[in-house]
Write an enzyme that holds these catalytic residues in place. Structure first.
Site, PDB file in Angstrom:
ATOM      1  N   TYR A  58       0.796  -1.229   0.000  1.00  0.00           N
ATOM      2  CA  TYR A  58       0.000   0.000   0.000  1.00  0.00           C
ATOM      3  C   TYR A  58       0.837   1.292   0.000  1.00  0.00           C
ATOM      4  O   TYR A  58       0.264   2.382   0.138  1.00  0.00           O
ATOM      5  CB  TYR A  58      -0.908   0.011   1.237  1.00  0.00           C
ATOM      6  N   HIS A 117     -10.298  -3.848   6.198  1.00  0.00           N
ATOM      7  CA  HIS A 117     -10.093  -5.072   5.406  1.00  0.00           C
ATOM      8  C   HIS A 117     -10.737  -6.241   6.144  1.00  0.00           C
ATOM      9  O   HIS A 117     -10.885  -6.190   7.374  1.00  0.00           O
ATOM     10  CB  HIS A 117      -8.579  -5.321   5.266  1.00  0.00           C
ATOM     11  N   GLY A 118     -11.078  -7.288   5.428  1.00  0.00           N
ATOM     12  CA  GLY A 118     -11.566  -8.518   6.059  1.00  0.00           C
ATOM     13  C   GLY A 118     -10.472  -9.089   6.954  1.00  0.00           C
ATOM     14  O   GLY A 118      -9.284  -8.975   6.624  1.00  0.00           O
ATOM     15  N   ASP A 119     -10.872  -9.717   8.052  1.00  0.00           N
ATOM     16  CA  ASP A 119      -9.837 -10.180   8.988  1.00  0.00           C
ATOM     17  C   ASP A 119      -9.076 -11.411   8.495  1.00  0.00           C
ATOM     18  O   ASP A 119      -8.206 -11.931   9.188  1.00  0.00           O
ATOM     19  CB  ASP A 119     -10.424 -10.402  10.394  1.00  0.00           C
ATOM     20  N   THR A 138     -16.306 -12.427   5.418  1.00  0.00           N
ATOM     21  CA  THR A 138     -17.540 -13.132   5.038  1.00  0.00           C
ATOM     22  C   THR A 138     -17.171 -14.291   4.119  1.00  0.00           C
ATOM     23  O   THR A 138     -16.704 -14.061   3.001  1.00  0.00           O
ATOM     24  CB  THR A 138     -18.484 -12.166   4.270  1.00  0.00           C
ATOM     25  N   ASP A 181      12.191 -40.949 -21.544  1.00  0.00           N
ATOM     26  CA  ASP A 181      11.737 -39.737 -22.244  1.00  0.00           C
ATOM     27  C   ASP A 181      12.139 -39.818 -23.720  1.00  0.00           C
ATOM     28  O   ASP A 181      13.022 -39.104 -24.180  1.00  0.00           O
ATOM     29  CB  ASP A 181      12.380 -38.526 -21.539  1.00  0.00           C
TER      30      ASP A 181
HETATM   31  C1  SPV Z   1      11.250 -31.649 -20.408  1.00  0.00           C
HETATM   32  O1  SPV Z   1      10.990 -31.172 -19.297  1.00  0.00           O
HETATM   33  O2  SPV Z   1      10.805 -32.743 -20.788  1.00  0.00           O
HETATM   34  C2  SPV Z   1      12.110 -30.919 -21.346  1.00  0.00           C
HETATM   35  C3  SPV Z   1      13.097 -29.980 -20.821  1.00  0.00           C
HETATM   36  O3  SPV Z   1      12.010 -31.152 -22.517  1.00  0.00           O
HETATM   37  S1  SPV Z   1      14.596 -30.859 -20.688  1.00  0.00           S
HETATM   38  O4  SPV Z   1      14.355 -32.040 -19.880  1.00  0.00           O
HETATM   39  O5  SPV Z   1      15.551 -29.967 -20.063  1.00  0.00           O
HETATM   40  O6  SPV Z   1      15.023 -31.231 -22.019  1.00  0.00           O
HETATM   41 MG    MG Z   2      10.896 -32.857 -22.976  1.00  0.00          MG
END
Ligand code: SPV
Ligand code: MG
Length: 431
Positions: A75, A89-91, A122, A204
Protein backbone atom coordinates in the site's frame (compact mmCIF):
# COMPACT_ATOMS: atom_id res chain seq x y z
CA UNK A 1 -14.44 14.12 7.51
CA UNK A 2 -12.11 11.16 8.19
CA UNK A 3 -10.84 9.10 5.27
CA UNK A 4 -11.34 5.36 5.22
CA UNK A 5 -9.50 3.26 2.63
CA UNK A 6 -10.02 -0.27 1.44
CA UNK A 7 -8.59 -2.12 -1.55
CA UNK A 8 -10.63 -4.56 -3.62
CA UNK A 9 -9.00 -7.41 -5.44
CA UNK A 10 -12.07 -8.96 -6.97
CA UNK A 11 -14.15 -9.10 -10.09
CA UNK A 12 -17.49 -9.63 -8.37
CA UNK A 13 -18.98 -7.52 -5.64
CA UNK A 14 -20.71 -9.73 -3.11
CA UNK A 15 -22.12 -9.32 0.38
CA UNK A 16 -18.63 -9.50 1.89
CA UNK A 17 -17.51 -6.38 0.02
CA UNK A 18 -20.74 -4.56 0.78
CA UNK A 19 -20.27 -5.38 4.44
CA UNK A 20 -16.82 -3.77 4.34
CA UNK A 21 -18.22 -0.65 2.66
CA UNK A 22 -21.04 -0.40 5.21
CA UNK A 23 -18.60 -0.74 8.09
CA UNK A 24 -16.26 1.77 6.48
CA UNK A 25 -19.05 4.36 6.14
CA UNK A 26 -19.38 4.42 9.92
CA UNK A 27 -15.87 5.87 10.19
CA UNK A 28 -15.82 8.46 7.42
CA UNK A 29 -15.67 8.93 3.66
CA UNK A 30 -14.94 5.73 1.79
CA UNK A 31 -12.12 5.50 -0.75
CA UNK A 32 -11.73 2.21 -2.57
CA UNK A 33 -8.60 1.05 -4.36
CA UNK A 34 -8.93 -1.28 -7.32
CA UNK A 35 -5.92 -3.50 -7.81
CA UNK A 36 -4.53 -3.59 -11.34
CA UNK A 37 -4.30 -6.88 -13.24
CA UNK A 38 -0.51 -7.04 -12.91
CA UNK A 39 -0.72 -6.68 -9.13
CA UNK A 40 -3.74 -8.97 -8.77
CA UNK A 41 -2.15 -11.93 -10.54
CA UNK A 42 0.79 -11.90 -8.17
CA UNK A 43 -1.25 -13.54 -5.44
CA UNK A 44 -4.84 -13.90 -6.55
CA UNK A 45 -6.63 -15.59 -9.40
CA UNK A 46 -6.59 -14.13 -12.90
CA UNK A 47 -9.38 -11.53 -13.24
CA UNK A 48 -12.40 -12.45 -15.34
CA UNK A 49 -13.46 -8.79 -15.68
CA UNK A 50 -11.23 -6.12 -17.23
CA UNK A 51 -9.63 -3.51 -15.02
CA UNK A 52 -11.98 -0.85 -16.45
CA UNK A 53 -15.00 -3.02 -15.69
CA UNK A 54 -13.77 -3.55 -12.14
CA UNK A 55 -13.36 0.20 -11.64
CA UNK A 56 -16.90 0.84 -12.92
CA UNK A 57 -18.24 -1.91 -10.69
CA UNK A 58 -16.72 -0.33 -7.59
CA UNK A 59 -17.78 3.19 -8.60
CA UNK A 60 -21.37 1.96 -8.75
CA UNK A 61 -21.37 0.90 -5.09
CA UNK A 62 -23.41 3.30 -3.01
CA UNK A 63 -21.35 5.19 -0.48
CA UNK A 64 -18.03 5.04 -2.35
CA UNK A 65 -16.59 8.57 -2.47
CA UNK A 66 -13.70 7.87 -4.83
CA UNK A 67 -12.04 5.00 -6.64
CA UNK A 68 -8.25 4.87 -6.69
CA UNK A 69 -5.97 2.75 -8.82
CA UNK A 70 -3.67 0.60 -6.72
CA UNK A 71 -0.93 -0.79 -8.94
CA UNK A 72 1.06 -2.64 -6.29
CA UNK A 73 0.01 -5.25 -3.75
CA UNK A 74 1.67 -3.27 -1.01
CA UNK A 75 0.00 0.00 0.00
CA UNK A 76 3.02 2.38 0.09
CA UNK A 77 2.08 4.61 -2.84
CA UNK A 78 -1.63 4.81 -2.13
CA UNK A 79 -1.16 5.57 1.56
CA UNK A 80 1.41 8.24 0.85
CA UNK A 81 -1.07 9.88 -1.51
CA UNK A 82 -4.29 9.52 0.47
CA UNK A 83 -3.07 9.44 4.09
CA UNK A 84 -6.22 7.60 5.25
CA UNK A 85 -7.26 7.75 8.89
CA UNK A 86 -8.42 4.16 8.64
CA UNK A 87 -7.65 1.18 6.46
CA UNK A 88 -10.37 -1.44 6.57
CA UNK A 89 -10.09 -5.07 5.41
CA UNK A 90 -11.57 -8.52 6.06
CA UNK A 91 -9.84 -10.18 8.99
CA UNK A 92 -8.60 -12.97 6.70
CA UNK A 93 -5.48 -10.84 6.24
CA UNK A 94 -4.46 -11.50 9.83
CA UNK A 95 -3.08 -14.94 8.90
CA UNK A 96 -1.22 -16.66 6.10
CA UNK A 97 0.51 -14.85 3.27
CA UNK A 98 -1.89 -11.89 3.39
CA UNK A 99 -0.43 -11.00 6.77
CA UNK A 100 2.48 -9.42 4.89
CA UNK A 101 0.03 -6.89 3.43
CA UNK A 102 -1.47 -6.10 6.84
CA UNK A 103 2.02 -5.64 8.28
CA UNK A 104 2.87 -3.30 5.44
CA UNK A 105 -0.24 -1.18 6.11
CA UNK A 106 0.37 -1.12 9.83
CA UNK A 107 3.95 0.08 9.33
CA UNK A 108 2.77 2.84 7.00
CA UNK A 109 -0.16 4.28 8.95
CA UNK A 110 0.90 3.88 12.58
CA UNK A 111 3.48 6.73 12.51
CA UNK A 112 0.81 9.34 11.69
CA UNK A 113 -1.89 7.83 13.95
CA UNK A 114 -3.79 5.87 11.27
CA UNK A 115 -5.65 2.75 12.36
CA UNK A 116 -6.53 -0.63 10.90
CA UNK A 117 -10.07 -1.96 11.13
CA UNK A 118 -10.40 -5.72 10.71
CA UNK A 119 -13.94 -6.76 9.90
CA UNK A 120 -15.02 -10.40 10.18
CA UNK A 121 -14.36 -12.03 6.81
CA UNK A 122 -17.54 -13.13 5.04
CA UNK A 123 -17.08 -16.65 3.71
CA UNK A 124 -20.54 -18.21 3.68
CA UNK A 125 -22.05 -20.69 1.24
CA UNK A 126 -23.09 -17.93 -1.16
CA UNK A 127 -19.63 -16.34 -1.32
CA UNK A 128 -18.04 -19.77 -1.66
CA UNK A 129 -20.34 -20.54 -4.59
CA UNK A 130 -19.48 -17.25 -6.33
CA UNK A 131 -15.79 -17.97 -5.84
CA UNK A 132 -16.11 -21.50 -7.19
CA UNK A 133 -18.06 -20.30 -10.23
CA UNK A 134 -15.30 -17.87 -11.16
CA UNK A 135 -12.67 -20.55 -10.86
CA UNK A 136 -14.74 -22.87 -13.02
CA UNK A 137 -15.00 -20.14 -15.63
CA UNK A 138 -11.25 -19.59 -15.56
CA UNK A 139 -10.73 -23.30 -16.18
CA UNK A 140 -12.88 -23.34 -19.31
CA UNK A 141 -10.86 -23.78 -22.54
CA UNK A 142 -11.86 -20.41 -24.03
CA UNK A 143 -10.67 -18.54 -20.92
CA UNK A 144 -7.64 -20.64 -20.09
CA UNK A 145 -6.21 -20.91 -23.61
CA UNK A 146 -5.66 -17.17 -24.13
CA UNK A 147 -4.24 -16.62 -20.67
CA UNK A 148 -0.61 -17.24 -21.63
CA UNK A 149 -0.75 -14.40 -24.14
CA UNK A 150 -2.45 -12.22 -21.53
CA UNK A 151 0.27 -13.03 -19.02
CA UNK A 152 3.01 -12.27 -21.52
CA UNK A 153 1.55 -8.78 -21.77
CA UNK A 154 1.34 -8.38 -18.00
CA UNK A 155 4.34 -10.09 -16.38
CA UNK A 156 8.01 -9.14 -16.61
CA UNK A 157 8.60 -12.91 -16.82
CA UNK A 158 6.03 -15.72 -16.81
CA UNK A 159 7.03 -18.18 -14.07
CA UNK A 160 6.16 -21.72 -15.07
CA UNK A 161 6.42 -24.91 -13.02
CA UNK A 162 6.33 -28.53 -14.13
CA UNK A 163 3.20 -30.56 -13.33
CA UNK A 164 2.34 -34.15 -14.22
CA UNK A 165 -0.76 -35.00 -12.18
CA UNK A 166 -3.74 -33.51 -10.41
CA UNK A 167 -1.71 -33.24 -7.22
CA UNK A 168 1.27 -31.43 -8.75
CA UNK A 169 -1.27 -29.27 -10.59
CA UNK A 170 -2.74 -28.28 -7.23
CA UNK A 171 0.70 -27.33 -5.96
CA UNK A 172 1.23 -25.10 -9.01
CA UNK A 173 -2.23 -23.66 -8.61
CA UNK A 174 -2.24 -22.95 -4.90
CA UNK A 175 1.28 -22.27 -3.74
CA UNK A 176 1.67 -18.63 -2.73
CA UNK A 177 4.71 -17.46 -0.89
CA UNK A 178 5.50 -14.40 1.14
CA UNK A 179 9.16 -13.48 1.09
CA UNK A 180 10.86 -10.21 1.95
CA UNK A 181 7.48 -8.49 2.13
CA UNK A 182 6.51 -9.62 -1.38
CA UNK A 183 3.86 -12.13 -2.42
CA UNK A 184 4.34 -14.46 -5.35
CA UNK A 185 2.86 -17.46 -7.12
CA UNK A 186 3.45 -19.39 -10.35
CA UNK A 187 1.79 -18.07 -13.48
CA UNK A 188 1.68 -21.14 -15.69
CA UNK A 189 2.25 -24.90 -15.81
CA UNK A 190 4.58 -27.03 -17.95
CA UNK A 191 3.64 -30.56 -18.91
CA UNK A 192 7.15 -31.92 -19.35
CA UNK A 193 7.79 -34.98 -21.51
CA UNK A 194 10.55 -35.98 -19.09
CA UNK A 195 8.41 -35.83 -15.95
CA UNK A 196 5.21 -37.12 -17.56
CA UNK A 197 7.22 -40.13 -18.78
CA UNK A 198 9.08 -40.50 -15.47
CA UNK A 199 5.80 -40.49 -13.52
CA UNK A 200 4.82 -43.48 -15.65
CA UNK A 201 8.22 -45.13 -15.16
CA UNK A 202 9.03 -44.72 -18.86
CA UNK A 203 12.03 -43.18 -20.67
CA UNK A 204 11.74 -39.74 -22.24
CA UNK A 205 11.88 -40.96 -25.86
CA UNK A 206 8.40 -40.10 -27.17
CA UNK A 207 7.32 -43.54 -25.97
CA UNK A 208 4.38 -42.29 -23.91
CA UNK A 209 1.87 -41.66 -26.65
CA UNK A 210 -0.26 -38.56 -27.16
CA UNK A 211 -3.43 -40.22 -25.87
CA UNK A 212 -1.69 -40.81 -22.56
CA UNK A 213 -0.12 -37.33 -22.54
CA UNK A 214 -3.58 -35.82 -23.14
CA UNK A 215 -4.87 -37.84 -20.18
CA UNK A 216 -2.25 -36.10 -18.01
CA UNK A 217 -3.36 -32.72 -19.34
CA UNK A 218 -6.93 -33.57 -18.51
CA UNK A 219 -6.04 -34.63 -14.95
CA UNK A 220 -4.28 -31.30 -14.45
CA UNK A 221 -7.05 -29.28 -16.07
CA UNK A 222 -9.71 -30.86 -13.88
CA UNK A 223 -8.31 -29.21 -10.76
CA UNK A 224 -6.53 -26.05 -11.94
CA UNK A 225 -7.14 -22.77 -13.75
CA UNK A 226 -3.63 -21.68 -14.77
CA UNK A 227 -2.49 -21.84 -18.39
CA UNK A 228 -0.65 -24.88 -19.71
CA UNK A 229 2.45 -25.06 -21.88
CA UNK A 230 2.76 -28.53 -23.36
CA UNK A 231 6.07 -30.19 -24.14
CA UNK A 232 5.33 -31.61 -27.58
CA UNK A 233 8.78 -33.24 -27.99
CA UNK A 234 9.63 -33.19 -31.71
CA UNK A 235 5.97 -32.81 -32.66
CA UNK A 236 6.36 -36.14 -34.48
CA UNK A 237 5.55 -36.33 -38.17
CA UNK A 238 4.12 -33.11 -39.58
CA UNK A 239 1.10 -35.12 -40.67
CA UNK A 240 0.55 -36.07 -37.01
CA UNK A 241 1.53 -32.73 -35.52
CA UNK A 242 -1.42 -30.94 -37.14
CA UNK A 243 -3.81 -33.24 -35.27
CA UNK A 244 -1.95 -32.62 -32.02
CA UNK A 245 -2.30 -28.86 -32.49
CA UNK A 246 -6.04 -29.18 -33.04
CA UNK A 247 -6.49 -31.39 -29.96
CA UNK A 248 -4.40 -29.20 -27.68
CA UNK A 249 -6.16 -26.08 -28.82
CA UNK A 250 -9.58 -27.63 -28.31
CA UNK A 251 -8.62 -28.76 -24.81
CA UNK A 252 -7.60 -25.23 -23.85
CA UNK A 253 -3.82 -25.66 -23.75
CA UNK A 254 -2.11 -22.31 -24.39
CA UNK A 255 1.08 -23.36 -26.14
CA UNK A 256 3.00 -26.31 -27.48
CA UNK A 257 6.77 -26.30 -27.63
CA UNK A 258 8.34 -28.52 -30.26
CA UNK A 259 12.06 -29.16 -30.56
CA UNK A 260 14.04 -29.30 -33.77
CA UNK A 261 15.15 -32.91 -33.48
CA UNK A 262 14.20 -35.86 -35.61
CA UNK A 263 14.33 -39.65 -35.33
CA UNK A 264 14.63 -41.22 -31.89
CA UNK A 265 14.47 -38.25 -29.54
CA UNK A 266 16.40 -38.49 -26.29
CA UNK A 267 16.27 -36.04 -23.43
CA UNK A 268 18.31 -32.92 -24.16
CA UNK A 269 20.16 -33.06 -20.88
CA UNK A 270 22.10 -36.08 -22.24
CA UNK A 271 23.60 -33.57 -24.70
CA UNK A 272 26.10 -35.19 -27.06
CA UNK A 273 26.54 -38.28 -24.85
CA UNK A 274 23.82 -39.97 -26.90
CA UNK A 275 23.13 -39.81 -30.60
CA UNK A 276 20.55 -37.16 -31.43
CA UNK A 277 19.73 -35.77 -34.85
CA UNK A 278 18.78 -32.17 -35.42
CA UNK A 279 16.11 -31.59 -38.05
CA UNK A 280 16.89 -29.48 -41.10
CA UNK A 281 15.75 -25.87 -40.93
CA UNK A 282 13.56 -26.47 -43.94
CA UNK A 283 11.71 -29.48 -42.50
CA UNK A 284 11.21 -27.91 -39.13
CA UNK A 285 9.90 -24.70 -40.67
CA UNK A 286 7.39 -26.76 -42.63
CA UNK A 287 6.22 -28.42 -39.43
CA UNK A 288 5.75 -25.05 -37.73
CA UNK A 289 3.86 -23.59 -40.69
CA UNK A 290 1.63 -26.65 -40.97
CA UNK A 291 0.75 -26.34 -37.28
CA UNK A 292 0.00 -22.63 -37.61
CA UNK A 293 -2.22 -23.27 -40.61
CA UNK A 294 -4.58 -25.66 -38.79
CA UNK A 295 -4.91 -23.58 -35.65
CA UNK A 296 -8.39 -22.14 -35.21
CA UNK A 297 -7.93 -19.35 -32.68
CA UNK A 298 -5.43 -16.54 -32.18
CA UNK A 299 -4.92 -17.68 -28.60
CA UNK A 300 -2.81 -20.76 -29.17
CA UNK A 301 0.97 -20.52 -29.52
CA UNK A 302 3.44 -22.79 -31.28
CA UNK A 303 6.87 -22.26 -29.80
CA UNK A 304 9.97 -23.54 -31.59
CA UNK A 305 12.74 -25.01 -29.48
CA UNK A 306 16.28 -24.83 -30.72
CA UNK A 307 18.70 -27.61 -29.83
CA UNK A 308 21.81 -26.16 -31.47
CA UNK A 309 23.55 -25.29 -28.19
CA UNK A 310 22.67 -28.68 -26.67
CA UNK A 311 24.12 -30.42 -29.73
CA UNK A 312 27.12 -28.05 -29.80
CA UNK A 313 26.39 -26.66 -33.25
CA UNK A 314 27.21 -23.12 -32.19
CA UNK A 315 25.61 -19.75 -31.62
CA UNK A 316 25.33 -18.82 -35.30
CA UNK A 317 23.37 -21.98 -36.05
CA UNK A 318 21.07 -21.33 -33.08
CA UNK A 319 20.41 -17.76 -34.17
CA UNK A 320 19.83 -18.50 -37.82
CA UNK A 321 17.37 -21.23 -36.85
CA UNK A 322 15.57 -18.86 -34.47
CA UNK A 323 15.04 -16.26 -37.18
CA UNK A 324 13.96 -18.91 -39.69
CA UNK A 325 11.46 -20.45 -37.27
CA UNK A 326 9.94 -17.06 -36.47
CA UNK A 327 9.63 -16.39 -40.18
CA UNK A 328 7.87 -19.74 -40.58
CA UNK A 329 5.26 -18.60 -38.04
CA UNK A 330 6.60 -19.63 -34.62
CA UNK A 331 4.98 -17.58 -31.86
CA UNK A 332 7.99 -17.93 -29.59
CA UNK A 333 11.48 -19.37 -29.35
CA UNK A 334 12.83 -21.68 -26.70
CA UNK A 335 16.58 -21.82 -26.44
CA UNK A 336 18.07 -24.64 -24.40
CA UNK A 337 21.50 -25.28 -22.92
CA UNK A 338 23.02 -27.80 -20.59
CA UNK A 339 25.94 -25.62 -19.51
CA UNK A 340 26.31 -24.79 -15.83
CA UNK A 341 26.78 -21.14 -16.68
CA UNK A 342 23.97 -19.11 -18.23
CA UNK A 343 26.49 -17.24 -20.44
CA UNK A 344 25.58 -18.85 -23.78
CA UNK A 345 21.86 -18.50 -23.12
CA UNK A 346 22.22 -14.82 -22.26
CA UNK A 347 24.43 -14.26 -25.30
CA UNK A 348 21.79 -15.88 -27.50
CA UNK A 349 19.04 -13.74 -25.98
CA UNK A 350 21.02 -10.51 -26.44
CA UNK A 351 21.83 -11.32 -30.06
CA UNK A 352 18.29 -12.45 -30.83
CA UNK A 353 16.84 -9.31 -29.23
CA UNK A 354 19.09 -7.07 -31.35
CA UNK A 355 17.04 -8.15 -34.36
CA UNK A 356 13.75 -9.26 -32.84
CA UNK A 357 12.33 -7.19 -30.02
CA UNK A 358 9.00 -8.92 -29.61
CA UNK A 359 8.95 -12.68 -30.19
CA UNK A 360 8.74 -14.29 -26.75
CA UNK A 361 11.83 -16.17 -25.57
CA UNK A 362 11.49 -19.22 -23.32
CA UNK A 363 14.29 -20.75 -21.24
CA UNK A 364 14.61 -23.78 -18.98
CA UNK A 365 17.32 -23.12 -16.38
CA UNK A 366 17.84 -26.68 -15.11
CA UNK A 367 21.63 -26.75 -15.55
CA UNK A 368 22.26 -23.01 -15.41
CA UNK A 369 20.19 -22.72 -12.26
CA UNK A 370 22.13 -19.86 -10.65
CA UNK A 371 20.52 -17.35 -12.98
CA UNK A 372 17.69 -15.32 -11.48
CA UNK A 373 14.37 -14.44 -13.06
CA UNK A 374 15.32 -10.76 -12.97
CA UNK A 375 18.56 -11.43 -14.88
CA UNK A 376 16.71 -13.47 -17.49
CA UNK A 377 14.07 -10.76 -17.89
CA UNK A 378 16.81 -8.14 -18.26
CA UNK A 379 18.14 -10.15 -21.24
CA UNK A 380 14.71 -10.28 -22.88
CA UNK A 381 13.46 -13.65 -21.64
CA UNK A 382 9.66 -13.80 -21.31
CA UNK A 383 8.97 -17.28 -19.95
CA UNK A 384 11.02 -19.27 -17.45
CA UNK A 385 10.20 -22.94 -17.01
CA UNK A 386 11.20 -24.89 -13.89
CA UNK A 387 10.91 -28.12 -15.84
CA UNK A 388 11.52 -30.98 -13.43
CA UNK A 389 12.12 -29.73 -9.88
CA UNK A 390 8.82 -31.03 -8.40
CA UNK A 391 9.53 -34.55 -9.65
CA UNK A 392 13.13 -34.42 -8.50
CA UNK A 393 12.16 -33.24 -5.04
CA UNK A 394 9.38 -35.82 -4.58
CA UNK A 395 11.37 -38.85 -5.72
CA UNK A 396 14.16 -38.82 -3.08
CA UNK A 397 11.64 -38.03 -0.34
CA UNK A 398 9.45 -41.00 -1.32
CA UNK A 399 12.43 -43.30 -1.73
CA UNK A 400 13.76 -42.42 1.73
CA UNK A 401 10.34 -43.07 3.29
CA UNK A 402 10.14 -46.47 1.59
CA UNK A 403 13.64 -47.37 2.82
CA UNK A 404 12.90 -46.30 6.38
CA UNK A 405 9.66 -48.27 6.60
CA UNK A 406 11.56 -51.33 5.42
CA UNK A 407 14.33 -50.65 7.91
CA UNK A 408 12.15 -50.12 11.01
CA UNK A 409 9.29 -52.45 10.08
CA UNK A 410 6.83 -49.73 10.98
CA UNK A 411 5.96 -46.19 9.91
CA UNK A 412 6.44 -44.25 13.15
CA UNK A 413 10.01 -43.14 12.36
CA UNK A 414 8.97 -41.45 9.12
CA UNK A 415 5.85 -39.77 10.41
CA UNK A 416 7.41 -36.49 11.51
CA UNK A 417 8.54 -35.86 7.89
CA UNK A 418 5.11 -36.47 6.42
CA UNK A 419 2.38 -34.06 5.54
CA UNK A 420 -0.44 -34.45 8.07
CA UNK A 421 -3.46 -36.23 6.63
CA UNK A 422 -5.54 -33.19 7.60
CA UNK A 423 -3.45 -31.01 5.27
CA UNK A 424 -3.70 -33.45 2.38
CA UNK A 425 -7.45 -33.44 2.77
CA UNK A 426 -7.66 -29.67 2.85
CA UNK A 427 -5.50 -29.42 -0.30
CA UNK A 428 -8.25 -31.15 -2.21
CA UNK A 429 -11.50 -29.26 -2.33
CA UNK A 430 -14.83 -30.99 -2.32
CA UNK A 431 -17.62 -29.68 -4.45
C1 SPV B 1 11.25 -31.65 -20.41
O1 SPV B 1 10.99 -31.17 -19.30
O2 SPV B 1 10.81 -32.74 -20.79
C2 SPV B 1 12.11 -30.92 -21.35
C3 SPV B 1 13.10 -29.98 -20.82
O3 SPV B 1 12.01 -31.15 -22.52
S1 SPV B 1 14.60 -30.86 -20.69
O4 SPV B 1 14.35 -32.04 -19.88
O5 SPV B 1 15.55 -29.97 -20.06
O6 SPV B 1 15.02 -31.23 -22.02
MG1 MG C 1 10.90 -32.86 -22.98
Amino acid sequence: MKKVYTCFCTDVIHEGHLNIINEAKKYGEVYVGVLTDAAMIKFNRFPVATFEERVEMVKAIEGVKEVLIQDEIMYDKVIEKLKPDYVIHGDNWKDGELKAIRNNVEKLITPYGGKIIDVPYTYNENVKRIDARIREKLAMPEYRRKRLKQLLALCPIVKTIEVHSGLTGLIAEKTIVEHDGELDQFDAMWISSLCDSTAKGKPDIELVDMTSRFRTIDDVMEVTTKPIIFDGDTGGLTEHFVYTVRSLERMGVSAVIIEDKTGLKKNSLFGTAVEQTQDTIENFCEKISAGKKVQLTDDFMIIARIESLILERGMEDALSRAFAYVKAGADGIMIHSRKKSPAEILEFCDKFRMEDKTTPIVVVPTSFNSVTEAELAAHGVNIVIYANQLTRSAFPAMEQTAKDILKYHRAQEVDSRLMPIKDIISLIEEL
